[in-house]
Motif scaffolding. Structure first.
Motif, mmCIF file in Angstrom:
data_model
loop_
_atom_site.group_PDB
_atom_site.id
_atom_site.type_symbol
_atom_site.label_atom_id
_atom_site.label_comp_id
_atom_site.label_asym_id
_atom_site.label_seq_id
_atom_site.Cartn_x
_atom_site.Cartn_y
_atom_site.Cartn_z
ATOM 1 N N PHE A 61 1.992 15.698 6.591
ATOM 2 C CA PHE A 61 2.979 14.574 7.149
ATOM 3 C C PHE A 61 4.217 15.499 6.953
ATOM 4 N N LEU A 62 5.042 15.576 8.074
ATOM 5 C CA LEU A 62 6.054 16.513 8.193
ATOM 6 C C LEU A 62 6.134 17.811 7.563
ATOM 7 N N GLY A 63 5.007 18.237 7.665
ATOM 8 C CA GLY A 63 4.748 19.798 7.306
ATOM 9 C C GLY A 63 4.335 19.873 5.943
ATOM 10 N N VAL A 64 4.155 18.551 4.946
ATOM 11 C CA VAL A 64 3.885 18.726 3.776
ATOM 12 C C VAL A 64 2.573 18.189 3.638
ATOM 13 N N LEU A 65 1.586 18.985 2.841
ATOM 14 C CA LEU A 65 0.330 18.414 2.509
ATOM 15 C C LEU A 65 0.348 17.477 1.165
ATOM 16 N N PRO A 66 -0.498 16.652 1.016
ATOM 17 C CA PRO A 66 -0.310 15.727 -0.095
ATOM 18 C C PRO A 66 -1.267 16.140 -1.258
ATOM 19 N N SER A 67 -0.534 15.648 -2.293
ATOM 20 C CA SER A 67 -1.412 15.688 -3.473
ATOM 21 C C SER A 67 -2.011 14.405 -4.242
ATOM 22 N N ARG A 68 -3.088 14.581 -4.640
ATOM 23 C CA ARG A 68 -3.686 13.483 -5.122
ATOM 24 C C ARG A 68 -3.775 13.269 -6.517
ATOM 25 N N LEU A 108 9.932 15.600 0.968
ATOM 26 C CA LEU A 108 9.938 15.680 2.174
ATOM 27 C C LEU A 108 11.257 16.048 3.081
ATOM 28 N N ASN A 109 12.483 15.491 2.224
ATOM 29 C CA ASN A 109 13.864 15.548 2.882
ATOM 30 C C ASN A 109 14.032 15.402 4.381
ATOM 31 N N GLY A 125 0.805 -1.192 -0.132
ATOM 32 C CA GLY A 125 -0.011 0.057 0.014
ATOM 33 C C GLY A 125 0.896 1.239 0.177
ATOM 34 N N TYR A 126 1.976 1.270 -0.193
ATOM 35 C CA TYR A 126 2.884 2.416 -0.113
ATOM 36 C C TYR A 126 4.139 2.130 -0.680
ATOM 37 N N CYS A 127 4.830 3.242 -1.528
ATOM 38 C CA CYS A 127 6.197 3.072 -1.868
ATOM 39 C C CYS A 127 6.658 4.449 -1.487
ATOM 40 N N CYS A 128 8.368 4.095 -1.371
ATOM 41 C CA CYS A 128 8.934 5.517 -0.911
ATOM 42 C C CYS A 128 10.018 5.620 -1.980
ATOM 43 N N LYS A 146 12.386 11.288 0.389
ATOM 44 C CA LYS A 146 12.184 12.253 -0.539
ATOM 45 C C LYS A 146 10.707 12.272 -0.899
ATOM 46 N N GLU A 147 10.042 11.120 -0.948
ATOM 47 C CA GLU A 147 8.692 11.085 -1.263
ATOM 48 C C GLU A 147 8.144 10.037 -0.896
ATOM 49 N N LEU A 148 6.815 9.997 -0.641
ATOM 50 C CA LEU A 148 6.040 8.864 0.128
ATOM 51 C C LEU A 148 4.634 9.068 -0.878
#
Length: 186
Positions: free
Chosen positions: A82-89, A104-105, A46-49, A61-63
């Motif tokens: 997440f860590l101050g970053v809002l997601p895009s869809r 993300l860094n 369900g996820y990749c990094c 860098k990216e989730l």
């Protein structure tokens, strides 16, 4: 099971697949309040990094994470940062509505070794799980201590030796090799 989407790593301005992990400390979504759901048969977890090595230091860098029904409903009102970053869809390799957290860094305090690979040999694809390192032409072992890169070892020749032992020489192989690589072997 379908072949799975691998995590990636940007190293020396190249994008590699993570083909092997021996250690602890890579990103785990449940430790950050996420409940990943499988999105497609190509991403059961369900996820990749995507990680990046910057100045000998490992960062997330990216989730991309597939959302649970509860998270999807909650996101109709306000997206979770997440860590101050809002997601895009958008459509992703993870599948149905996913949150994508870019840039993300985030320091990843991984200790152990990663086998990172690129130039996948397409004829060796098996429609099952993650593809092992020997199925790539270029492979490096990166050794980290608490997120800091302490050694890089080129394992490409060793992977070629493993391929020679595993893949039986046959007329089919010889024909594929000539066709795929060119008659001069390049």
């Amino acid at each position: 099971m379908t072949g799975q989407v691998s995590d990636g790593l940007i190293y020396k301005s190249q994008i590699f697949c993570i083909a092997g992990v021996d250690g602890m400390g890579l990103f785990e979504p449940t430790q950050h309040g996420f409940s990943p759901q499988w999105g497609t048969t190509a991403c059961w977890r369900g996820y990749c990094c995507t990680y990046k090595v910057i100045e000998e230091t490992l960062y997330l860098k990216e989730l991309i994470i597939s959302l649970s029904l509860k998270e999807k409903l909650a996101k109709q009102g306000k997206a979770k940062d997440f860590l101050g970053v809002l997601p895009s869809r958008r459509n992703t390799p993870v599948g149905h509505p996913s949150a994508i957290y870019d840039e993300l860094n985030h320091l990843v305090e991984f200790t152990g070794s990663l086998l990172v690979a690129n130039s996948f040999i397409k004829n060796l694809y098996v429609h099952l799980g993650f593809q092992p390192a020997y199925k790539y032409e270029e492979v490096h072992e990166l050794i980290f201590d608490s997120g800091y890169l302490i050694q890089s070892i080129n394992r490409s020749e060793e992977m070629a030796e493993i391929r020679q032992k595993i893949i039986p020489k046959s007329k089919f192989y010889d024909q594929w090799h000539l066709t795929w690589r060119g008659k001069d072997g390049s």
